[in-house]
Design a protein around this motif. Structure first.
Motif, mmCIF file in Angstrom:
data_model
loop_
_atom_site.group_PDB
_atom_site.id
_atom_site.type_symbol
_atom_site.label_atom_id
_atom_site.label_comp_id
_atom_site.label_asym_id
_atom_site.label_seq_id
_atom_site.Cartn_x
_atom_site.Cartn_y
_atom_site.Cartn_z
ATOM 1 N N SER A 254 0.830 -1.208 0.000
ATOM 2 C CA SER A 254 0.000 0.000 0.000
ATOM 3 C C SER A 254 0.864 1.257 0.000
ATOM 4 O O SER A 254 0.593 2.219 -0.725
ATOM 5 N N TYR B 58 -2.475 11.797 1.077
ATOM 6 C CA TYR B 58 -2.944 10.414 1.165
ATOM 7 C C TYR B 58 -1.797 9.471 1.507
ATOM 8 O O TYR B 58 -1.955 8.546 2.311
ATOM 9 N N TYR C 50 -1.046 9.867 5.126
ATOM 10 C CA TYR C 50 -2.148 9.273 5.883
ATOM 11 C C TYR C 50 -1.953 7.764 6.000
ATOM 12 O O TYR C 50 -2.092 7.187 7.090
ATOM 13 N N LEU C 51 -1.635 7.118 4.888
ATOM 14 C CA LEU C 51 -1.456 5.667 4.902
ATOM 15 C C LEU C 51 -0.237 5.257 5.737
ATOM 16 O O LEU C 51 -0.293 4.269 6.479
ATOM 17 N N PHE D 290 -1.223 5.604 9.316
ATOM 18 C CA PHE D 290 -2.247 4.601 9.637
ATOM 19 C C PHE D 290 -1.592 3.250 9.914
ATOM 20 O O PHE D 290 -1.881 2.595 10.929
ATOM 21 N N SER E 216 -2.325 11.140 11.212
ATOM 22 C CA SER E 216 -3.207 10.580 10.186
ATOM 23 C C SER E 216 -4.515 11.355 10.110
ATOM 24 O O SER E 216 -5.065 11.554 9.021
ATOM 25 N N MET F 58 -13.857 4.721 1.570
ATOM 26 C CA MET F 58 -13.168 5.123 2.796
ATOM 27 C C MET F 58 -14.094 4.959 4.006
ATOM 28 O O MET F 58 -13.666 4.482 5.064
ATOM 29 N N ALA G 146 -14.582 1.256 4.724
ATOM 30 C CA ALA G 146 -13.363 0.730 5.336
ATOM 31 C C ALA G 146 -13.329 1.069 6.821
ATOM 32 O O ALA G 146 -12.951 0.243 7.658
ATOM 33 N N ARG H 51 -13.256 -1.406 10.155
ATOM 34 C CA ARG H 51 -12.219 -1.272 11.183
ATOM 35 C C ARG H 51 -12.824 -1.113 12.574
ATOM 36 O O ARG H 51 -12.331 -1.683 13.551
ATOM 37 N N THR I 273 -8.410 -3.069 5.006
ATOM 38 C CA THR I 273 -9.484 -2.114 4.722
ATOM 39 C C THR I 273 -9.025 -0.932 3.886
ATOM 40 O O THR I 273 -9.730 -0.498 2.975
ATOM 41 N N ASN I 274 -7.852 -0.389 4.167
ATOM 42 C CA ASN I 274 -7.393 0.790 3.439
ATOM 43 C C ASN I 274 -6.846 0.456 2.057
ATOM 44 O O ASN I 274 -6.596 1.363 1.254
#
Length: 308
Positions: free
Chosen positions: A13, A32, A35-36, A39, A85, A183, A186, A190, A214-215
């Motif tokens: 990812s 993004y 963020y990932l 996360f 995040s 999103m 997901a 979670r 999920t992401n």
């Protein structure tokens, strides 16, 4: 084995998100990416950390209450990753629809955070909270606060996007709305998995794998539709001398030169295919060969090489 799969998902990812920012020049994809990264950092630190700690502490025969206390406190140390995040999530909302929010995103982030923390402090002082910070109650408290904040920031993200998405053309708006929906879905998954993931038993490792996956779904959806939403990087000041030097030095064929010229114009792979009357896969194959010959791995590096 599940830990290895979770690691693979996180790495794949992150690499895919990084590929985005080396192909498309957009603030949203940079937000993004971060963020990932944050996360997955929290997912490892806050979810796998307590499970691994339980196993390690159990091996040295500590009292069960001590093991629980230590394991349940570990997610607190992952809070900085979560906070970053959430900042990225709010910024994503504005940048996805092309709105320059400036300090507005940070203002919204802190306003919501202060509101939630104020409510928590109020509950702590005016309600019987005996045991909130000990044992299983600590875990439940962490989960409750996390759910409120995670859900709140995701709703803020979706609200910002839907509020400003009217400025997008029809095809873009449809894709963006679907991304936001993925999103949200997901997040729902979670939040369902989270209480079990924090509980620690290895029998629930499969649920943690779902948490990690999920992401990846919205990320993959964005990959499939990226060319329809984002403009690829292009050479703003192409240097013809540099291009000719690259063509000669790396023995770039005539067709490959045509591909390079189209890339420098900022065209997507599908647009290049339509212009040169070849298939989309052929464009990808030629692009791969060009990168291999030159010794690069992204459109960004090619553009940087030909820019004056």
């Amino acid at each position: 084995m599940v830990f290895i799969f979770c690691t693979a998902i996180a790495v794949a990812s992150t690499l895919l998100a990084h590929q985005f920012i080396t192909t498309y020049n957009t603030e949203f994809l940079r937000n993004y990416f971060y963020y990932l990264v944050t996360f997955f950092a929290f997912a490892f630190y806050g979810i796998w950390g307590p499970i691994i700690m339980r196993v390690l502490l159990s091996s040295i025969a500590l009292e069960n209450e001590i093991i629980k206390a230590v394991a349940n406190f570990l997610p607190v140390l992952g809070v900085p990753f979560l906070m970053i995040s959430w900042i990225m999530l709010v910024k994503m909302g504005f940048s996805l629809v092309g709105v320059n929010a400036g300090n507005k995103a940070i203002g919204i982030y802190f306003t919501f955070l202060v509101a939630v923390l104020t409510a928590i402090v109020g509950i702590y002082f005016f309600v019987d909270t005996t045991g909130w910070l000990f044992g299983e109650q600590l875990r439940n408290t962490e989960i409750g606060i996390f759910i409120v904040l995670e859900l709140g920031y995701m709703i803020l993200f979706a609200t910002i996007v839907w509020k400003y998405s009217k400025k997008q053309d029809r095809s873009h708006q449809k894709i963006i709305n679907r991304f936001v929906l993925f999103m949200l879905l997901a997040l729902v998954v979670r939040l369902v998995v989270l209480p079990f993931a924090f509980s620690g038993p290895w029998s629930l490792a499969a649920l943690i794998l779902v948490y990690f996956m999920t992401n990846f779904v919205p990320l993959f959806f964005l990959k499939v539709n990226a060319d329809m939403v984002f403009v690829p990087l292009h050479a703003e000041h192409p240097n013809e001398g540099k291009k000719e030097y690259i063509f000669e030095k790396y023995q770039i064929s005539k067709r490959e030169r045509e591909i390079v010229e189209q890339i420098c114009l900022g065209k997507t792979n599908q647009q290049i295919a339509d212009t040169l009357f070849i298939s989309h896969q052929t464009v990808k194959d030629h692009t791969h060969r060009i990168y291999t010959k030159i010794g690069i791995n992204s459109r960004m590096k090619l553009v940087q090489m030909v820019n004056g």
